[in-house]
Scaffold this motif. Sequence first.
Motif, PDB file in Angstrom:
ATOM      1  N   ALA A  15       3.649 128.646  32.726  1.00 59.31           N
ATOM      2  CA  ALA A  15       2.543 129.332  33.401  1.00 59.31           C
ATOM      3  C   ALA A  15       2.629 130.853  33.304  1.00 59.31           C
ATOM      4  O   ALA A  15       1.701 131.554  33.700  1.00 59.31           O
ATOM      5  CB  ALA A  15       2.494 128.913  34.874  1.00 59.31           C
ATOM      6  N   HIS A  16       3.740 131.362  32.808  1.00 63.38           N
ATOM      7  CA  HIS A  16       3.870 132.808  32.622  1.00 63.38           C
ATOM      8  C   HIS A  16       4.726 133.116  31.404  1.00 63.38           C
ATOM      9  O   HIS A  16       5.949 133.126  31.473  1.00 63.38           O
ATOM     10  CB  HIS A  16       4.481 133.465  33.882  1.00 63.38           C
ATOM     11  N   GLY A  17       4.061 133.316  30.276  1.00 68.99           N
ATOM     12  CA  GLY A  17       4.732 133.750  29.053  1.00 68.99           C
ATOM     13  C   GLY A  17       3.963 134.921  28.464  1.00 68.99           C
ATOM     14  O   GLY A  17       3.080 135.495  29.119  1.00 68.99           O
ATOM     15  N   HIS A  18       4.338 135.296  27.257  1.00 70.29           N
ATOM     16  CA  HIS A  18       3.621 136.334  26.509  1.00 70.29           C
ATOM     17  C   HIS A  18       3.745 135.991  25.028  1.00 70.29           C
ATOM     18  O   HIS A  18       4.800 135.514  24.605  1.00 70.29           O
ATOM     19  CB  HIS A  18       4.230 137.719  26.755  1.00 70.29           C
ATOM     20  N   VAL A  19       2.709 136.232  24.256  1.00 63.99           N
ATOM     21  CA  VAL A  19       2.802 135.969  22.818  1.00 63.99           C
ATOM     22  C   VAL A  19       2.262 137.148  22.002  1.00 63.99           C
ATOM     23  O   VAL A  19       1.462 137.937  22.496  1.00 63.99           O
ATOM     24  CB  VAL A  19       2.034 134.694  22.394  1.00 63.99           C
TER      25      VAL A  19
ATOM     26  N   SER B  62      -0.344 133.039  28.595  1.00 60.23           N
ATOM     27  CA  SER B  62       0.153 134.384  28.351  1.00 60.23           C
ATOM     28  C   SER B  62      -0.449 135.327  29.385  1.00 60.23           C
ATOM     29  O   SER B  62      -1.663 135.482  29.461  1.00 60.23           O
ATOM     30  CB  SER B  62      -0.206 134.825  26.934  1.00 60.23           C
ATOM     31  N   LEU B  63       0.417 135.957  30.168  1.00 64.62           N
ATOM     32  CA  LEU B  63      -0.068 136.823  31.254  1.00 64.62           C
ATOM     33  C   LEU B  63       0.022 138.295  30.872  1.00 64.62           C
ATOM     34  O   LEU B  63       0.691 139.093  31.538  1.00 64.62           O
ATOM     35  CB  LEU B  63       0.698 136.544  32.546  1.00 64.62           C
ATOM     36  N   GLY B  64      -0.659 138.627  29.771  1.00 65.55           N
ATOM     37  CA  GLY B  64      -0.763 140.047  29.465  1.00 65.55           C
ATOM     38  C   GLY B  64      -0.413 140.414  28.044  1.00 65.55           C
ATOM     39  O   GLY B  64       0.365 139.726  27.384  1.00 65.55           O
TER      40      GLY B  64
ATOM     41  N   VAL C 119      -7.134 137.305  35.083  1.00 70.22           N
ATOM     42  CA  VAL C 119      -6.903 138.756  35.091  1.00 70.22           C
ATOM     43  C   VAL C 119      -5.475 139.001  35.571  1.00 70.22           C
ATOM     44  O   VAL C 119      -4.995 138.317  36.472  1.00 70.22           O
ATOM     45  CB  VAL C 119      -7.916 139.458  36.031  1.00 70.22           C
ATOM     46  N   LYS C 120      -4.805 139.975  34.967  1.00 72.35           N
ATOM     47  CA  LYS C 120      -3.405 140.244  35.327  1.00 72.35           C
ATOM     48  C   LYS C 120      -3.233 141.697  35.761  1.00 72.35           C
ATOM     49  O   LYS C 120      -3.683 142.614  35.083  1.00 72.35           O
ATOM     50  CB  LYS C 120      -2.504 139.967  34.118  1.00 72.35           C
ATOM     51  N   ILE C 121      -2.568 141.884  36.902  1.00 74.16           N
ATOM     52  CA  ILE C 121      -2.207 143.234  37.361  1.00 74.16           C
ATOM     53  C   ILE C 121      -0.743 143.255  37.811  1.00 74.16           C
ATOM     54  O   ILE C 121      -0.147 142.208  38.054  1.00 74.16           O
ATOM     55  CB  ILE C 121      -3.091 143.722  38.546  1.00 74.16           C
TER      56      ILE C 121
ATOM     57  N   ALA D  23       2.884 135.722  40.238  1.00 77.06           N
ATOM     58  CA  ALA D  23       3.431 135.554  38.892  1.00 77.06           C
ATOM     59  C   ALA D  23       4.937 135.749  38.775  1.00 77.06           C
ATOM     60  O   ALA D  23       5.500 135.580  37.686  1.00 77.06           O
ATOM     61  CB  ALA D  23       2.711 136.488  37.924  1.00 77.06           C
ATOM     62  N   HIS D  24       5.593 136.129  39.868  1.00 74.68           N
ATOM     63  CA  HIS D  24       7.055 136.271  39.874  1.00 74.68           C
ATOM     64  C   HIS D  24       7.597 135.853  41.240  1.00 74.68           C
ATOM     65  O   HIS D  24       6.845 135.771  42.214  1.00 74.68           O
ATOM     66  CB  HIS D  24       7.478 137.731  39.639  1.00 74.68           C
ATOM     67  N   SER D  25       8.918 135.703  41.296  1.00 66.71           N
ATOM     68  CA  SER D  25       9.577 135.461  42.576  1.00 66.71           C
ATOM     69  C   SER D  25       9.485 136.697  43.470  1.00 66.71           C
ATOM     70  O   SER D  25       9.540 137.828  42.977  1.00 66.71           O
ATOM     71  CB  SER D  25      11.065 135.171  42.368  1.00 66.71           C
TER      72      SER D  25
ATOM     73  N   THR E 280       8.392 131.714  33.029  1.00 65.70           N
ATOM     74  CA  THR E 280       9.624 132.386  32.616  1.00 65.70           C
ATOM     75  C   THR E 280       9.476 133.870  32.318  1.00 65.70           C
ATOM     76  O   THR E 280      10.447 134.603  32.319  1.00 65.70           O
ATOM     77  CB  THR E 280      10.116 131.747  31.313  1.00 65.70           C
ATOM     78  N   ASP E 281       8.244 134.285  31.978  1.00 60.47           N
ATOM     79  CA  ASP E 281       8.009 135.650  31.485  1.00 60.47           C
ATOM     80  C   ASP E 281       8.697 135.868  30.131  1.00 60.47           C
ATOM     81  O   ASP E 281       9.174 136.971  29.838  1.00 60.47           O
ATOM     82  CB  ASP E 281       8.479 136.691  32.505  1.00 60.47           C
ATOM     83  N   THR E 282       8.752 134.835  29.307  1.00 61.78           N
ATOM     84  CA  THR E 282       9.302 135.004  27.958  1.00 61.78           C
ATOM     85  C   THR E 282       8.289 135.707  27.047  1.00 61.78           C
ATOM     86  O   THR E 282       7.114 135.792  27.357  1.00 61.78           O
ATOM     87  CB  THR E 282       9.668 133.652  27.316  1.00 61.78           C
TER      88      THR E 282
END
Length: 424
Positions: free
Chosen positions: A86-90, A123-125, A178-180, A233-235, A336-338
């Motif tokens: 639910a939280h990666g980046h590509v 992908s969150l951003g 939308v991501k902030i 989106a994070h702990s 994971t924010d990978t």
Amino acid sequence: MKSLLAAVTSLVILSSPVFNAQPPSPTKAFTGARVIDGTARAPVDNATILVRGGRIVAVGPAVTIPADAERVPLAGKTVIPGLVNAHGHVGNTVGLEGGKYSAENVQNDLRTYAAYGVTTVFSLGDDQAASIAARDSQKTPALNRARLFVAGPVLAPKTVDEARKLVDEDAAMKVDIVKIRVDDNLGTTPKMAPEIYRAVIDQAHKKGLRVAVHLFYLEDAKQVLDAGADFIAHSVRDVEVDDAFVAMLKRKDVCYCPTLMREVSTFVYESTPSWFTDPLFLKHVDPKTVETLKQPARQEQMHSSKSAQRYKAQLPVASRNLKKLSDAGVTIAMGTDTGPPARFQGYFELMELELMAKAGLTPQKVLASATRDAARCMKLDGEIGTLAANKWADFVVLDADPLADISNVKKISAVYVAGNAVAR
Ligand SMILES: [Zn+2]
């Protein structure tokens, strides 16, 4: 006579150029596995998953297999739904510098995720046109990489007017969320002001878009929830979460994404991680990156970094918060924010599941958060997240049962997206 005619007809069809150009999508029957379908249902032994056109037709112990189906025997294996990050980046994953977004990198990243059983990534951003194009071209039975959903750029407006304008641009780009960021990076940068994020959230909701928020502090988490944020989106990492926060998340039905491996990545390269020798990790990683991360000078720099050590100290807080929120019934979306440098796509998701179990979640809870719940949280549950009729046939074949030990998610035998085996 009839059968002779049929034989001649099929010969004609087989040799026709039309057939060569567009073979019909075959029916596939995956047989004999223990299937954990991602719902609350108990695992089903000796199950059949029938797939046609990339989607599941039926799954269960008593599925009639058509005579013309291609059979894929999976006796002794365990099948789980494809994992949802639910939280990666590509698109930026090149060495340790990153920042070189390209269409080729987008495709490479999506193949890497899939190789580890992560069949969907949100992908969150930092998502550009090539990512939108990848998303828009994936509703095909021929897909053989991870599915992608996107946030567009991370919005960082300075005024209320700019906030509304940037959200409008996101909407025009047809992003999925939308991501902030509402964070001061451990007191080193200015934090987005409440009137700004309130404008972002308000405008996003007017445009029918949800808002995912990067944050660190409990107080900010409460404030953004109060402003209508849709996804954490994070702990929360500064302090232990309290009952008021739990109640807010539940009342507003907002999901919480722990990204524990993001925390690990901030300090773990102060020495050489044990998994640097794991063949599963090494299979898809750039060897130059690994060599660089092993350099003593670089490791010493991280070891003496104040921020690295602060994040390290806060990881146990994040773990305890995950356990508390999960026990209280908050929906957890595995993430994971990978994608940024040294946050390794695919392998990190498997480690995230291990960290969630280490935090005290049962393997069943961990799996649910990485399949059904993550899909629900990202509004993708009509298409993916469980193994059920009409959903895409995205699943992972394992050599051992992850309900017995979550680390068995690393014992990957095969990964299928839309019923197609992905390259590993
Ligand atoms: Zn991120």
